[in-house]
Every structure is written in structure tokens, then in C-alpha cells.
Design an enzyme around this catalytic site. Structure first.
Site, mmCIF file in Angstrom:
data_model
loop_
_atom_site.group_PDB
_atom_site.id
_atom_site.type_symbol
_atom_site.label_atom_id
_atom_site.label_comp_id
_atom_site.label_asym_id
_atom_site.label_seq_id
_atom_site.Cartn_x
_atom_site.Cartn_y
_atom_site.Cartn_z
ATOM 1 N N ARG A 1 0.818 -1.222 0.000
ATOM 2 C CA ARG A 1 0.000 0.000 0.000
ATOM 3 C C ARG A 1 0.854 1.275 0.000
ATOM 4 O O ARG A 1 0.399 2.339 -0.423
ATOM 5 C CB ARG A 1 -0.943 -0.001 1.199
ATOM 6 C CG ARG A 1 -2.064 1.026 1.060
ATOM 7 C CD ARG A 1 -3.081 0.919 2.188
ATOM 8 N NE ARG A 1 -2.487 1.197 3.470
ATOM 9 C CZ ARG A 1 -2.575 0.421 4.541
ATOM 10 N NH1 ARG A 1 -3.251 -0.706 4.508
ATOM 11 N NH2 ARG A 1 -1.990 0.752 5.674
ATOM 12 N N TYR B 1 -13.393 21.171 -12.148
ATOM 13 C CA TYR B 1 -13.988 19.881 -12.522
ATOM 14 C C TYR B 1 -15.159 19.605 -11.564
ATOM 15 O O TYR B 1 -14.980 19.644 -10.345
ATOM 16 C CB TYR B 1 -12.869 18.844 -12.381
ATOM 17 C CG TYR B 1 -13.206 17.420 -12.673
ATOM 18 C CD1 TYR B 1 -13.593 17.019 -13.938
ATOM 19 C CD2 TYR B 1 -13.067 16.454 -11.680
ATOM 20 C CE1 TYR B 1 -13.856 15.687 -14.198
ATOM 21 C CE2 TYR B 1 -13.333 15.116 -11.933
ATOM 22 C CZ TYR B 1 -13.734 14.743 -13.199
ATOM 23 O OH TYR B 1 -13.985 13.419 -13.456
ATOM 24 N N ASP C 1 -4.762 21.968 -10.403
ATOM 25 C CA ASP C 1 -5.052 20.813 -11.261
ATOM 26 C C ASP C 1 -4.436 21.090 -12.635
ATOM 27 O O ASP C 1 -4.823 22.042 -13.317
ATOM 28 C CB ASP C 1 -6.581 20.628 -11.357
ATOM 29 C CG ASP C 1 -6.977 19.356 -12.102
ATOM 30 O OD1 ASP C 1 -6.254 18.955 -13.040
ATOM 31 O OD2 ASP C 1 -8.030 18.772 -11.763
ATOM 32 N N LYS D 1 -5.900 10.716 -18.118
ATOM 33 C CA LYS D 1 -6.077 11.446 -19.367
ATOM 34 C C LYS D 1 -4.814 11.323 -20.232
ATOM 35 O O LYS D 1 -4.468 10.243 -20.639
ATOM 36 C CB LYS D 1 -6.458 12.896 -19.055
ATOM 37 C CG LYS D 1 -7.593 13.026 -18.017
ATOM 38 C CD LYS D 1 -8.939 12.578 -18.541
ATOM 39 C CE LYS D 1 -9.988 12.392 -17.455
ATOM 40 N NZ LYS D 1 -10.184 13.508 -16.544
HETATM 41 C C1 LIG Z 1 -10.902 13.682 -15.345
HETATM 42 C C2 LIG Z 1 -10.451 14.785 -14.477
HETATM 43 C C3 LIG Z 1 -10.259 14.589 -13.106
HETATM 44 C C4 LIG Z 1 -10.590 13.279 -12.419
HETATM 45 O O1 LIG Z 1 -9.789 12.253 -12.834
HETATM 46 P P1 LIG Z 1 -10.164 10.685 -12.683
HETATM 47 O O2 LIG Z 1 -8.886 10.042 -12.996
HETATM 48 O O3 LIG Z 1 -11.273 10.416 -13.648
HETATM 49 O O4 LIG Z 1 -10.596 10.493 -11.255
HETATM 50 C C5 LIG Z 1 -9.798 15.635 -12.372
HETATM 51 N N1 LIG Z 1 -9.533 16.838 -12.921
HETATM 52 C C6 LIG Z 1 -9.722 17.073 -14.223
HETATM 53 C C7 LIG Z 1 -9.414 18.408 -14.779
HETATM 54 C C8 LIG Z 1 -10.181 16.050 -15.044
HETATM 55 O O5 LIG Z 1 -10.381 16.314 -16.337
#
Ligand SMILES: *Cc1c(COP(=O)(O)O)cnc(C)c1O
Length: 396
Positions: free
Chosen positions: A61, A114, A185, A210
Site C-alpha cells: 500500500r 472539474y 489541477d 487522461k
Molecule cells: C478527469 C479529471 C479529473 C478526475 O480524474 P479521474 O482520474 O477520472 O478520477 C480531475 N480533474 C480534471 C481536470 C479532469 O479532467
């Protein structure tokens, strides 16, 4: 290599990689692991000495060498001190925020975040943390919202669905001067095109789901920290049981190696299609900071070195829901689905009205979020054109 810092393209290929530690093999092994066995009790006790469980294997973990390879790579690319891999992007966000806030604190969160980030921040009220949403265009004006109890400011630039570009250096400077931690972010830009730590942020969060992984085949997150922020984040991740699966981590490491070439093409094609879309009669506008004339273009040029393949498409307000449905139903290459950053093109309705301060998008046309993938740009243009024709068939 001379003393010159290797360029980004070179670092994508080599960051976090040390073939000497893995019998010369180019890629790291996938450690699927819970138990770690020790030689003896002395070794077991020694492994407990590091409270951040950073160096020695202790238990699955707390991470494995596969995970450390990705964390090291992302820290290098974001020019941070170290990173923490998490099971999803949203987990990276919630862990980063919970690393710093306590009952009684006030936090400032960009109104353009988001939507699941927003829902999490709203839920913090139950823990005694008050969230206030600020205008993403406020820049240094965020300082006027800072109170004695303000602990953290959360940025996302460009914003989800509406793509406002924030003045990141202005926000982080005013927060730093007032002792407020900043979390940014950076999922949209990736470290290829923006490095918020260089722009003054304390913590960067990523949905590695992404572009970093890049093939729509895993869910993964990461938190990249400065030396000052790392201890708080890493210990919160340990307390919260936050970790990432070895296979997902491996896929992200593999994706990273081609990030440069993939983003080149995403960017090129997105810009071409955005320019074309902007000229079409059915289109009210395209929100994409890389387009000259976009409200965020000048800040984007100052703080970013490129744009990825995701933008907003605002249709003419004369089109209603049935028309949009007809358009999406007609399209063949642009898949109707969430997420982005994979090889494939996607399109999805992205009405911001349900999760923004009142009035933000009032009076504007239907908004779609477009992800331009790696298919032929001519094929993609044809698909969009067919979608727009289906839309017009339904114009009121
Ligand atoms: C998709 C996304 C997230 C969340 O990511 P996951 O891996 O789906 O939990 C957070 N911030 C942004 C800007 C995103 O596009």
C-alpha cells in the site's frame, strides 16, 4: 550530454527510468505486491524508521518500485521534489485538499473546477470546512477573499468545460504572501505545456487517466509536491490508504514515453479543427485558449508552451436539445463519452449551468466538450461537418 538541461521530449522518454536497477531491461517490472518479506527483525525494524515510507519497501500500500518510478518521473517533469500516485485523479484531488484542511478552515476554490472536485469541496462543510468559489478571472483579486482562517486555494487552468485561463502567478503570489497553500489541477496542460510549481503553486494534481496514460485504459492520479508540501501530502496519503495499482502505474509510465509525439498531434489537429469550427454558421464560438482572440489567449501564451486536444464548442443559441441530440447521433468518429486524453476523439454535452455560480453561462448557446484524437484530421473534419448538418436539420 553537456551541462544543458535535457529538453522535455528527451525527459518524457527517460524520466524515472534506471535500467541498471532492473537487470538492464528498458522498462521497470510490474510489482504486484502486498507483503514484503524481511531478512530478519532488525531489517523489519529498520524499514519502519522512515515515517513517509519513501525509500524502503514496507508493504504494497505504501508503494512499489513501479510506483516510485512513475512518482519520480512526474516529479522530474513538473520540477517538483517528489510525487504520490493515487488510485484516480479525483483521489489525488481529495487527498491533496485533506492534507491541509482542518475543521474551522475556509478554502477558496475556482468556480471553473472539474464538477466532482466541486462536489467534494461542498461535502467538506460536514467536516467544518467552508468552501467559497471565486471567479477564475479574479487573478490577484483572490487576495480580497482571503480571511484569517483561509487555509488553501484551489486552481484549475484552463477551467473544466469553460476553459477560462487563470493568472496562476498572480493567484499563487498573493496566496503565498498570506500563508495560503495553493493546489493546481494540471490535467489539461500536462507538464509538457505548463508547470504550476514554477508559477508558484505548492502542489500539482493530475488525472493521469487522461493524457499521461493516454490510451483510455486506466484510472490513475498523481500529486506532485515541493519539498515543503511533500511531507503533509505523503503522510495524508498514508493515513487515507491512498495507493495506485501496479498495472495502472505501468500503463502511465508507458504512456509517458510517447507523450511528446502524441501531444504534438493532438495540439496540431485541435487547433486546425477549432479554427475551422469557428467559421461555421452553426457555431457561436470555440473556447480554446490556443486560438488568437480567445479571452484567455494572452495569459495562455505567457504561461503555457502549448495546448492539448480538448476545447469547448458553443453552438448557436437557436439550437435546442433535440438538435444537439441529432448532431451527436449522426457522428461516427467522435464517440459520445466522458474523459479525454486517449487516442480517440470524443464529444460530450457539457452544460456548465448546473455547477457554476449563478449567471456564469446565462444566455449562451449549448456547450459541447470536444476531444480531438489521433485520427486523420480530414476524417474528423468530415465527421464534424456531418454533425453540424444534422444539427441544422433541427434548427428552430
Ligand atoms: C478527469 C479529471 C479529473 C478526475 O480524474 P479521474 O482520474 O477520472 O478520477 C480531475 N480533474 C480534471 C481536470 C479532469 O479532467
Amino acid at each position: 550530454m553537456t551541462g544543458r538541461r535535457p529538453s522535455a521530449e528527451t525527459r518524457f522518454v527517460h524520466a524515472g527510468s534506471d535500467p541498471r536497477k532492473q537487470h538492464g531491461y528498458v522498462n521497470p517490472p510490474v510489482h504486484r505486491a502486498s507483503t514484503v518479506l524481511y531478512e530478519d527483525v532488525a531489517a523489519m525494524n529498520a524499514s519502519q524508521a522512515d515515517p513517509l515510507k519513501r525509500e524502503m519497501p514496507v508493504y504494497g500500500r505504501f508503494g512499489t518500485p513501479t510506483g516510485r518510478a512513475l512518482e519520480g518521473a512526474l516529479a522530474e517533469l513538473e520540477r517538483g521534489y517528489d510525487a504520490v500516485a493515487t488510485c484516480s485523479g479525483l483521489a489525488a484531488i481529495t487527498t491533496a485538499i485533506l492534507s491541509f484542511v482542518r475543521a474551522g478552515d475556509h478554502i477558496l476554490v475556482s468556480d471553473s473546477v472539474y464538477p466532482p472536485t466541486r462536489r467534494f469541496c461542498d461535502s467538506l462543510a460536514a467536516l467544518g470546512v467552508e468552501t467559497e468559489y471565486y471567479d477564475p478571472l479574479a487573478g490577484g483579486g483572490v487576495g480580497e477573499l482571503i480571511r484569517p482562517g483561509t487555509r488553501l486555494a484551489y486552481l484549475e487552468s484552463p477551467g473544466s468545460t469553460t476553459f477560462e485561463v487563470q493568472d496562476i502567478p498572480a493567484v499563487t503570489a498573493v496566496c503565498r504572501s498570506r500563508g495560503v497553500v495553493t493546489v493546481a489541477d494540471n490535467t489539461w496542460a500536462t507538464p509538457a505545456f505548463c508547470r504550476p510549481l514554477d508559477l508558484g503553486a505548492d502542489v500539482v494534481v493530475h488525472s493521469a487517466t487522461k493524457y499521461l496514460t493516454g490510451h483510455a485504459d486506466s484510472i490513475l492520479g498523481a500529486i506532485v509536491c515541493t519539498e515543503e508540501s511533500y511531507g503533509a501530502v505523503r503522510s495524508a496519503a498514508i493515513r487515507l490508504g491512498q495507493c495506485a495499482g501496479a498495472d495502472d502505474v505501468y500503463l502511465a509510465l508507458r504512456g509517458l514515453r510517447t507523450l511528446g509525439v502524441r501531444l504534438d498531434r493532438h495540439q496540431h489537429q485541435a487547433l486546425e479543427l477549432a479554427r475551422w469550427l469557428r467559421e461555421q454558421d452553426e457555431v457561436r464560438g470555440v473556447v480554446y485558449p490556443a486560438l488568437p482572440g480567445d479571452p484567455g489567449h494572452e495569459l495562455w501564451r505567457r504561461d503555457f508552451t502549448g495546448a492539448t486536444g480538448l476545447f469547448g464548442l458553443e453552438l448557436d443559441p437557436r439550437f435546442g436539445e433535440p438538435a444537439v441530440e441529432a448532431m451527436l447521433g449522426r457522428m461516427r468518429l467522435f464517440g459520445l463519452g466522458h474523459s479525454y486524453g486517449g487516442h480517440e476523439s470524443l464529444i460530450v454535452p457539457a452544460d456548465p449551468m448546473g455547477h457554476r455560480l449563478p449567471g456564469t453561462w446565462a444566455g449562451r448557446g449549448p456547450l459541447l466538450r470536444v476531444h480531438v484524437g489521433l485520427e486523420s484530421v480530414e476524417d474528423l473534419r468530415e465527421d464534424l461537418a456531418a454533425g453540424l448538418r444534422a444539427l441544422s436539420g433541427h434548427g428552430e
